[in-house]
Design an enzyme around this catalytic site. Structure first.
Site, PDB file in Angstrom:
ATOM      1  N   CYS A  69       1.000  -1.546   0.035  1.00 41.71           N
ATOM      2  CA  CYS A  69      -0.167  -0.436   0.128  1.00 41.71           C
ATOM      3  C   CYS A  69       0.612   0.959   0.320  1.00 41.71           C
ATOM      4  O   CYS A  69       1.448   1.629   1.176  1.00 41.71           O
ATOM      5  CB  CYS A  69      -0.607   0.174   1.713  1.00 41.71           C
ATOM      6  N   CYS A 178      -0.482   3.699  -6.980  1.00 42.50           N
ATOM      7  CA  CYS A 178      -0.906   2.658  -5.381  1.00 42.50           C
ATOM      8  C   CYS A 178      -0.882   1.638  -6.500  1.00 42.50           C
ATOM      9  O   CYS A 178      -1.615   1.351  -7.994  1.00 42.50           O
ATOM     10  CB  CYS A 178      -2.569   3.319  -6.186  1.00 42.50           C
TER      11      CYS A 178
HETATM   12  N1  DGL Z   1      -3.544   0.734  -2.794  1.00 45.17           N
HETATM   13  C1  DGL Z   1      -3.538   1.256  -1.967  1.00 45.17           C
HETATM   14  C2  DGL Z   1      -2.415   1.972  -2.617  1.00 45.17           C
HETATM   15  O1  DGL Z   1      -1.804   1.566  -3.248  1.00 45.17           O
HETATM   16  C3  DGL Z   1      -4.864   2.089  -1.698  1.00 45.17           C
HETATM   17  C4  DGL Z   1      -6.088   2.719  -2.509  1.00 45.17           C
HETATM   18  C5  DGL Z   1      -6.666   2.975  -1.567  1.00 45.17           C
HETATM   19  O2  DGL Z   1      -7.313   2.728  -0.589  1.00 45.17           O
HETATM   20  O3  DGL Z   1      -7.372   4.474  -1.893  1.00 45.17           O
HETATM   21  O4  DGL Z   1      -1.704   3.514  -2.059  1.00 45.17           O
END
Ligand code: DGL
Length: 259
Positions: A69, A178
């Site tokens: 994340c 992301c």
């Molecule tokens: N997949 C996550 C990231 O890499 C978070 C996405 C989210 O929940 O907004 O930032």
């Protein structure tokens, strides 16, 4: 056992690279789908979700936390990492390493609102490549589309095109900053055209995890990998199958983690 977490399905784009790179390690993946999307939340709440997730994985006995994340890594850059007996592999650092190694100078970053607000990518890249120019943009629609299973739709195609339109046209590279976005990579490739390198930091992240696993003497796993969600089990099972390619994944649902 290696632990990975994310707000939702995006972290599976890191898991699939780990499964290629360290196929004999047992993985524990936690998707905090009760709180997805993280990217629209305030920094204080994100810091508390990060601390809970790190605690959860340590408590489950992981030997390493491979971050899945970016938003949580951005928050850790602001607030510091919570205490963890397992070493943590930072995903933003992995992306910055790729930029440095490849010699890219003009770099686009597509990320969540919280990541862009934290300017974590700009800091991580310019601390390695001081003359790099970094352009960070956010598109809050993308994560909900992936979570809803709409990655292959016209709506997703248009949302990706809209965010790419905000970037300068002469970039060396664009980072999918992301972990939900590599699931939309074909739309990004289409919107950006051939001259721009598209970077999924998950490849470097898996490489660094593999190196650290050897350095720390982390034993291979014997049990199958486990996928846990704080959301709905059945759509999660389907997504785990599709993204990791596992036919009968070991999936579980838990209540949202206690504060
Ligand atoms: N997949 C996550 C990231 O890499 C978070 C996405 C989210 O929940 O907004 O930032």
């Amino acid at each position: 056992m290696l632990g990975v977490f994310d707000s939702g399905l995006g972290g599976l784009s890191v898991v699939r690279r780990l499964k290629e790179r360290v196929p004999h390690h047992e993985l524990l993946f936690f998707a905090d789908q009760a709180h997805v999307p993280y990217g629209d939340r305030e920094p204080n709440e994100l810091a508390s979700l990060l601390a809970r997730n790190i605690h959860f994985l340590n408590h489950a006995g992981v030997s390493m936390i491979v971050m899945g994340c970016n938003t949580s890594c951005a928050i850790a850059q602001q607030f510091g990492w919570p205490a963890s007996s397992a070493p943590i592999v930072d995903l933003i650092e992995s992306a910055a390493l790729v930029i440095e190694r490849q010699g890219y100078r003009k770099v686009g970053v597509v990320a969540t609102t919280a990541t862009v607000r934290a300017k974590a990518y700009s800091r991580a890249i310019t601390s390695r490549v001081p003359n790099a120019r970094v352009f960070e943009v956010a598109e809050p629609a993308l994560v909900p589309l992936v979570e809803a299973g709409k990655a292959g739709t016209q709506e997703a195609h248009e949302a990706v095109a809209a965010v790419c339109d905000q970037l300068p046209s002469d970039l060396d590279a664009v980072i999918l900053a992301c972990t939900h976005y590599p699931i939309l990579d074909l739309h990004f490739a289409d919107a950006l055209g051939e001259g721009v390198a598209l970077i999924d930091p998950a490849f470097e992240q898996a490489e660094r995890a593999a190196t650290l696993a050897v350095a720390n003497g982390i034993a291979h796993g014997v049990a199958p990998s486990t996928y846990i969600t704080s959301g709905d089990l059945e759509p999660f099972r389907t997504a785990v199958r599709m993204i990791t390619g596992e036919f009968e994944p070991n999936v579980k649902a838990v209540a949202p983690l206690a504060r």
